[in-house]
Scaffold this active site. Structure first.
Site, PDB file in Angstrom:
ATOM      1  N   ARG A 159      19.005  49.430  61.296  1.00 50.65           N
ATOM      2  CA  ARG A 159      19.722  50.286  60.531  1.00 50.65           C
ATOM      3  C   ARG A 159      19.653  51.855  60.650  1.00 50.65           C
ATOM      4  O   ARG A 159      20.365  52.523  59.857  1.00 50.65           O
ATOM      5  CB  ARG A 159      19.869  49.948  58.821  1.00 50.65           C
ATOM      6  N   LYS A 187      28.816  40.499  57.967  1.00 50.19           N
ATOM      7  CA  LYS A 187      27.817  40.169  58.987  1.00 50.19           C
ATOM      8  C   LYS A 187      27.018  38.928  58.711  1.00 50.19           C
ATOM      9  O   LYS A 187      26.921  38.059  59.652  1.00 50.19           O
ATOM     10  CB  LYS A 187      26.805  41.415  58.959  1.00 50.19           C
ATOM     11  N   ARG A 219      24.955  39.996  43.178  1.00 51.44           N
ATOM     12  CA  ARG A 219      23.885  40.887  43.677  1.00 51.44           C
ATOM     13  C   ARG A 219      23.822  42.170  42.827  1.00 51.44           C
ATOM     14  O   ARG A 219      24.919  42.734  42.668  1.00 51.44           O
ATOM     15  CB  ARG A 219      23.869  41.192  45.151  1.00 51.44           C
ATOM     16  N   ARG A 225      32.210  40.142  45.359  1.00 55.25           N
ATOM     17  CA  ARG A 225      31.314  39.320  45.974  1.00 55.25           C
ATOM     18  C   ARG A 225      30.436  38.375  45.071  1.00 55.25           C
ATOM     19  O   ARG A 225      29.923  38.903  44.218  1.00 55.25           O
ATOM     20  CB  ARG A 225      30.668  40.008  47.139  1.00 55.25           C
ATOM     21  N   ARG A 280      25.497  52.711  48.994  1.00 58.54           N
ATOM     22  CA  ARG A 280      25.453  52.053  50.116  1.00 58.54           C
ATOM     23  C   ARG A 280      26.352  52.628  51.454  1.00 58.54           C
ATOM     24  O   ARG A 280      25.945  52.506  52.214  1.00 58.54           O
ATOM     25  CB  ARG A 280      25.459  50.626  50.086  1.00 58.54           C
TER      26      ARG A 280
HETATM   27  P1  AMP Z   1      21.830  43.598  53.241  1.00 58.30           P
HETATM   28  O1  AMP Z   1      21.586  42.238  52.425  1.00 58.30           O
HETATM   29  O2  AMP Z   1      21.627  43.594  54.627  1.00 58.30           O
HETATM   30  O3  AMP Z   1      22.983  44.360  52.521  1.00 58.30           O
HETATM   31  O4  AMP Z   1      20.547  44.490  52.585  1.00 58.30           O
HETATM   32  C1  AMP Z   1      20.437  44.801  51.209  1.00 58.30           C
HETATM   33  C2  AMP Z   1      19.537  46.110  51.205  1.00 58.30           C
HETATM   34  O5  AMP Z   1      18.238  45.485  51.418  1.00 58.30           O
HETATM   35  C3  AMP Z   1      19.943  47.275  51.652  1.00 58.30           C
HETATM   36  O6  AMP Z   1      20.854  47.994  50.961  1.00 58.30           O
HETATM   37  C4  AMP Z   1      18.767  48.021  51.792  1.00 58.30           C
HETATM   38  O7  AMP Z   1      18.042  48.448  50.697  1.00 58.30           O
HETATM   39  C5  AMP Z   1      17.733  46.683  52.218  1.00 58.30           C
HETATM   40  N1  AMP Z   1      17.628  46.707  53.738  1.00 58.30           N
HETATM   41  C6  AMP Z   1      17.917  45.612  54.482  1.00 58.30           C
HETATM   42  N2  AMP Z   1      17.880  45.778  55.809  1.00 58.30           N
HETATM   43  C7  AMP Z   1      17.238  46.943  55.780  1.00 58.30           C
HETATM   44  C8  AMP Z   1      17.027  47.686  57.036  1.00 58.30           C
HETATM   45  N3  AMP Z   1      16.902  47.227  58.265  1.00 58.30           N
HETATM   46  N4  AMP Z   1      16.415  48.896  56.746  1.00 58.30           N
HETATM   47  C9  AMP Z   1      16.255  49.382  55.333  1.00 58.30           C
HETATM   48  N5  AMP Z   1      16.416  48.825  54.476  1.00 58.30           N
HETATM   49  C10 AMP Z   1      17.086  47.448  54.668  1.00 58.30           C
END
Ligand code: AMP
Length: 215
Positions: free
Chosen positions: A88, A13, A160, A127, A171
């Site tokens: 989400r 994404k 990360r 990654r 996740r």
């Molecule tokens: P991402 O970078 O999109 O993989 O997000 C990393 C982490 O940020 C996720 O595993 C969640 O802990 C938090 N996070 C990101 N976007 C959301 C969202 N829309 N709702 C809740 N937690 C989020």
């Protein structure tokens, strides 16, 4: 044009959003990035969010919805945006609809990137991300020319915290339980377009362009 990018973690994404941003001139709005920035700055939001993120859990809806409501008010969002990692949960999707309704706006299209769980694990565990510009690499599939350094800006490449093996499984299960129901939510509104996310980047880019009718 308001576009949502949906899909499991590691589906691409962020990479696809960055490309769309370059192509369409719309801002990429990544809740994950906003939360990581808050952590790096050591703000209260960052400290709170870190407790959930390091365990692979979602940050509470009211926090993330508040962040998005503020972000979408900014001037660069007037012509549209690319949402990467939001919504989400169903509550987040409903909150987004309310915010858009109030502005006489709407979601135009939801691209649903599909990749099998085994690929998610392979992608996330290898990654690496540039701390400066956010460009993503993979130790085996798309390594940088110099180990640990970004090809674009020479920034440092890091793993990360939540890309470690034990957090990846968590996740993935959070995705299946809380985020996957959005697929039916948007499909029933005729907004969803599936994009096969498996394959080389140019191939996936082409599929995305086709789904958006940009070819
Ligand atoms: P991402 O970078 O999109 O993989 O997000 C990393 C982490 O940020 C996720 O595993 C969640 O802990 C938090 N996070 C990101 N976007 C959301 C969202 N829309 N709702 C809740 N937690 C989020």
């Amino acid at each position: 044009m308001n576009i949502i990018l949906l899909g499991p973690p590691g589906a691409g994404k962020g990479t696809q959003a960055r490309r769309l941003t370059e192509k369409m001139g719309l801002p990429q709005i990544s809740t994950g990035e906003i939360l990581r920035e808050a952590q790096n700055k050591g703000t209260e939001l960052g400290r709170q969010a870190a407790l959930f993120m390091k365990e692979g859990k979602l940050v509470p809806d009211e926090v993330v919805i508040g962040i998005i409501a503020e972000r979408l008010k900014q001037a660069d969002c007037r012509k549209g945006y690319i949402l990467d990692g939001f919504p989400r949960t169903l509550s987040q999707a409903q909150a987004l609809k309310k915010i858009l309704d109030e502005n006489g706006s709407r979601v135009n299209v939801v691209l649903n990137f599909k990749i099998p769980d085994a690929d998610v694990v392979r992608r996330l565990s290898g990654r690496r991300v540039c701390t400066e510009c956010g460009t993503g690499y993979h130790v085996a599939f798309s390594p940088s020319k110099t180990t640990g350094k970004c090809d674009r800006c020479s920034g440092s490449l890091v793993q990360r915290d939540d890309d470690r093996e034990e957090t990846i499984q968590k996740r993935l299960s959070v995705y299946h339980q809380q985020t996957a129901p959005l697929i039916d939510f948007y499909r029933s509104q005729d907004l969803l377009k599936d994009v096969d996310g498996v394959g080389e980047l140019p191939v996936v880019f082409k599929r995305m362009d086709d789904a958006l009718g940009m070819t």
